[in-house]
Enzyme design. Structure first.
Site, PDB file in Angstrom:
ATOM      1  N   ARG A  25      47.830  45.739  45.811  1.00 50.34           N
ATOM      2  CA  ARG A  25      48.311  44.792  44.785  1.00 50.34           C
ATOM      3  C   ARG A  25      48.194  43.313  45.191  1.00 50.34           C
ATOM      4  NH1 ARG A  25      47.237  48.649  43.020  1.00 50.34           N
ATOM      5  NH2 ARG A  25      48.482  50.209  41.945  1.00 50.34           N
ATOM      6  N   SER A  30      55.763  46.778  36.919  1.00 50.13           N
ATOM      7  CA  SER A  30      56.555  47.053  38.126  1.00 50.13           C
ATOM      8  C   SER A  30      57.025  45.749  38.751  1.00 50.13           C
ATOM      9  CB  SER A  30      55.713  47.809  39.154  1.00 50.13           C
ATOM     10  OG  SER A  30      55.367  49.062  38.639  1.00 50.13           O
ATOM     11  N   GLU A  63      56.373  42.726  43.401  1.00 50.64           N
ATOM     12  CA  GLU A  63      54.989  42.791  42.917  1.00 50.64           C
ATOM     13  C   GLU A  63      54.783  41.637  41.941  1.00 50.64           C
ATOM     14  OE1 GLU A  63      53.388  46.617  41.901  1.00 50.64           O
ATOM     15  OE2 GLU A  63      52.118  45.754  40.345  1.00 50.64           O
TER      16      GLU A  63
END
Ligand SMILES: Cc1cc2nc3c(=O)[nH]c(=O)nc-3n(C[C@H](O)[C@H](O)[C@H](O)COP(=O)(O)OP(=O)(O)OC[C@H]3O[C@@H](n4cnc5c(N)ncnc54)[C@H](O)[C@@H]3O)c2cc1C
Length: 320
Positions: free
Chosen positions: A178, A226, A305
């Site tokens: 990510r 998320s 995130e």
């Protein structure tokens, strides 16, 4: 420091580009969280506009921020002093040469997934439920269902702050879970290697994945997907202990918990929802609380995130 709110800067920018420049544009309109105060936003008509804006901002020492579909960030309530360069239409090409596809940063990932799948090419079809732009997907190394952008990228075309373009080979892009290490650049497009496959099978798969997303996550509510990355688990972590960020937050009893109008989704605990008029401070307080409760109860550190943006367009670290 000159800011992008400065009328002189706005006038100079308007004269330098063909695209639209909007002053005091509410960033809440351009973020899936529906949170964020005003900023000067450029909607470039093409790569030349992005280069001109970067040159002007660099010359006048005005900070800038590249925005895709705003699905992975939290803007501050006071808005941005930085110039927001919104990468969308005009930068959304999609061309194929053999198994190599060039995809513009401004194309939405779900559209890129559907169009390549419909043409009988697999590799990014699993991105059908990731509601960001291709540029944001590359920068975030977005992924789902075991697929990530780094699996298919061969190179990324970027603009440096001086407005010059440069091709970054995948091996130099620093992709990790990510994240990428592309640095202070604007992504214009990426080249990916896809594989030929049966289009009916690919389309059946994208339909099933999209349904899974829609049914298992608060997909259509204001949120950023998320909030935390899945944590690193220590050796010997029990099989029946929580493993994902969502399971950890659920385990400490925070499902449905609210700070102001920000809520831990009762449907999926790693999704925080703006239930109406949540402000950035509500979301940050909820994040800090979830992080502290998980650290105390489970000894795991949750790393965000979502990117928390400061007024100057730089990123805030939650542990500060
Ligand atoms: C309902 C929902 C579900 C989600 N599910 C997933 C999922 O399954 N997997 C996943 O990985 N993510 C998921 N996300 C998060 C998000 O969609 C991805 O991270 C997406 O790739 C971000 O793209 P964006 O265009 O919205 O980027 P933005 O949010 O606009 O920006 C994110 C970062 O990328 C930078 N950026 C964006 N475009 C450019 C560009 N052209 N050049 C340089 N920098 C740029 C921004 O500066 C910022 O740092 C989800 C989000 C939502 C709302």
């Amino acid at each position: 420091m000159t800011t992008a709110r400065d009328p002189g800067f706005v006038a100079a920018l308007g004269a330098a580009v063909r695209g639209q420049v909007r002053e005091a544009e509410p960033l809440a309109r351009w973020s899936t969280f529906r949170i964020g105060g005003p900023a000067t936003v450029l909607f470039p008509s093409g790569p030349e506009d992005v280069a001109s804006a970067l040159r002007l901002a660099t010359e006048r020492q005005v900070p800038w921020f590249a925005l895709g579909l705003g699905s992975n960030l939290l803007f501050p309530d006071e808005g941005l002093d930085a110039l927001v360069i919104r990468i969308g239409k005009g930068l959304d090409r999609l061309d194929r040469d053999g198994d190599s596809w060039r995809i513009g940063a401004g194309m939405p990932q779900p559209l890129a997934a559907k169009r390549t799948a419909a043409a009988g090419w697999g590799g990014i079809h699993k991105m059908v439920g990731v509601p960001g732009s291709v540029g944001g997907g590359v920068v975030m190394n977005a992924g789902c269902h075991g697929a990530e952008w780094r699996d298919v990228i061969t190179s990324v075309l970027v603009l440096d702050p001086d407005g010059h373009d440069r091709v970054v080979p995948a091996a130099a892009a620093g992709f990790t879970y990510r994240r990428s290490a592309l640095g202070r650049v604007v992504v214009l497009e990426t080249t990916v290697a896809l594989h030929a496959a049966d289009h009916a099978a690919l389309e059946a798969e994208t339909d099933a994945l999209y349904k899974w997303r829609r049914d298992g996550t608060p997909f259509n509510q204001p949120c950023c997907g998320s909030v935390f990355k899945n944590p690193k688990l220590p050796d010997g972590w029990a099989d029946d202990a929580p493993r994902t960020a969502g399971q950890c937050i659920e385990r400490v009893g925070l499902k449905g918990h609210r700070v102001g109008a920000a809520e831990v989704s009762p449907m999926h605990a790693n999704y925080f929802i703006n239930t109406g008029d949540a402000c950035a401070a509500d979301v940050v307080a909820l994040m800090r609380e979830a992080r502290a409760r998980v650290a105390d109860a489970l000894g795991l550190v949750l790393e965000p995130e979502v990117k928390l943006i400061r007024a100057d367009g730089t990123f805030e670290d939650l542990s500060e």
